[in-house]
Scaffold this active site. Sequence first.
Site, PDB file in Angstrom:
ATOM      1  CG  HIS A  31      14.735  65.477  78.592  1.00  0.00           C
ATOM      2  ND1 HIS A  31      14.266  64.515  77.636  1.00  0.00           N
ATOM      3  CD2 HIS A  31      13.879  65.168  79.477  1.00  0.00           C
ATOM      4  CE1 HIS A  31      14.261  63.325  78.535  1.00  0.00           C
ATOM      5  NE2 HIS A  31      13.318  64.187  79.559  1.00  0.00           N
ATOM      6  CG  HIS A  33       9.968  66.515  82.157  1.00  0.00           C
ATOM      7  ND1 HIS A  33       9.198  66.374  81.057  1.00  0.00           N
ATOM      8  CD2 HIS A  33      11.104  66.218  81.925  1.00  0.00           C
ATOM      9  CE1 HIS A  33       9.703  65.455  80.590  1.00  0.00           C
ATOM     10  NE2 HIS A  33      10.764  64.347  80.840  1.00  0.00           N
ATOM     11  N   PRO A 129      -0.130  69.130  78.712  1.00  0.00           N
ATOM     12  CG  PRO A 129      -1.050  69.761  76.054  1.00  0.00           C
ATOM     13  CD  PRO A 129       0.196  68.765  76.400  1.00  0.00           C
ATOM     14  CG  ASP A 163       1.644  60.547  80.763  1.00  0.00           C
ATOM     15  OD1 ASP A 163       0.917  60.019  81.265  1.00  0.00           O
ATOM     16  OD2 ASP A 163       1.700  61.564  81.484  1.00  0.00           O
ATOM     17  N   GLY A 195       6.081  60.127  80.279  1.00  0.00           N
ATOM     18  CA  GLY A 195       5.344  59.764  81.766  1.00  0.00           C
ATOM     19  C   GLY A 195       5.776  58.026  82.230  1.00  0.00           C
ATOM     20  CD  GLU A 225      12.034  56.961  82.212  1.00  0.00           C
ATOM     21  OE1 GLU A 225      11.280  57.617  81.127  1.00  0.00           O
ATOM     22  OE2 GLU A 225      12.620  57.753  82.509  1.00  0.00           O
ATOM     23  CG  ASP A 302      14.088  64.055  83.814  1.00  0.00           C
ATOM     24  OD1 ASP A 302      13.540  64.283  82.402  1.00  0.00           O
ATOM     25  OD2 ASP A 302      14.158  63.215  83.830  1.00  0.00           O
TER      26      ASP A 302
END
Length: 354
Positions: A31, A33, A129, A163, A195, A225, A302
């Site tokens: 995980h 980004h 993307p 997202d 997102g 989250e 993260d």
Amino acid sequence: MAIAGPAAAALRSLTPEQLNFIQKLPKAELHAHLNGSIPISLLQELAQEYIASPPHTSSISDDIIQSGLKNLLDGPSINEIADFFTLFPAIYALISTPSSLARATRAVLRLFLDGEYPQCDYLELRSTPKETSEMTRETYLRVVLGELAYYGKQKTGLIMSLDRKMGPEVLRECVGIAIKLKSEGESLVGVDLCGDPTAGDMEALRTYFDDARSAGLGITLHIAETLQNPPQETLQLLSYSPDRLGHATFLDEQAKNLVLKNKTCIEICLSSNLLCKTVPTLESHHIRYYLQHNHPIAICTDDALPFRTSLPGEYALMLAQPPLGLGLSEAEVKAVGEMSMQARFKNLPIAETA
Ligand code: 6MZ
């Protein structure tokens, strides 16, 4: 490792033997980004080039770029999770051409996989993307995959992030491209939902995840989250049969029972949760619940840049004594490393094609 934050303090508290144990431990980063993991030195280099060569590829002003980088350098002040998402516009302005995206991806891959002691043995990098004046979403994914190819499928895989703010047309386009790339044999291994956790309508997403799953792609979802994520939304996302879940901080009893029953791996990001203030202390972190239930988890970074962390730093947070860490034994930490390797999307059974 030039990091500061909870992970740095935990690393500093370890003995040389414990550090050596973490460095040698086989582990997978599942995980991370892409745009949250770019080294600050590269962002500074790209900012200098961007400011020196107008006209710009993005509408973001030089001032916003400068203050965005200063914020990242100083250590962003995050009072609530919403503040975290304001860090990205400056980064996105700098990563808006195929060449800057390739440089960023290369730097992130180096960060995790190169050197005498690579941070991990396998990296599943994720990215959303983006369409810019210089590239399509398909080009975006092909550029990232082109960089991953230097390391090979044994070491890397790409997860395409969707997202929560994307509309149906973009969702359809992205999933279509992901399926195409996978069918071409590219190392695109899964689809993520990420997102701003308070945005979007989760009800309409089933069809996209169904399509991705049928094509043999793994599914991971950022879920619950924040406290604002309603329990119905969490159940809805669980009904998409994810293989893994990101954060899963605020699951109620019903959701927890489903996750335990399905043995769904939880991607745990300790520094991220502490710095976004969704979890007040390590003592109260939900990792303890999953450890008690011997449930699959993977420890992850993260966004290494804003959260001032590294994968060894996150492992140090497990091994260090309280209050700096969770005080787990080496055997327990080793078991977490093994679980992360088990949960790689490349381990998914081959999909039955229709
Ligand atoms: C939810 C997150 C995130 O995709 O441009 N992202 N989404 N929760 C998080 N935890 C705090 N951290 C990062 O990488 C940056 C993007 O990933 C998502 C956000 O959408 C962010 O804009 P990419 O490579």
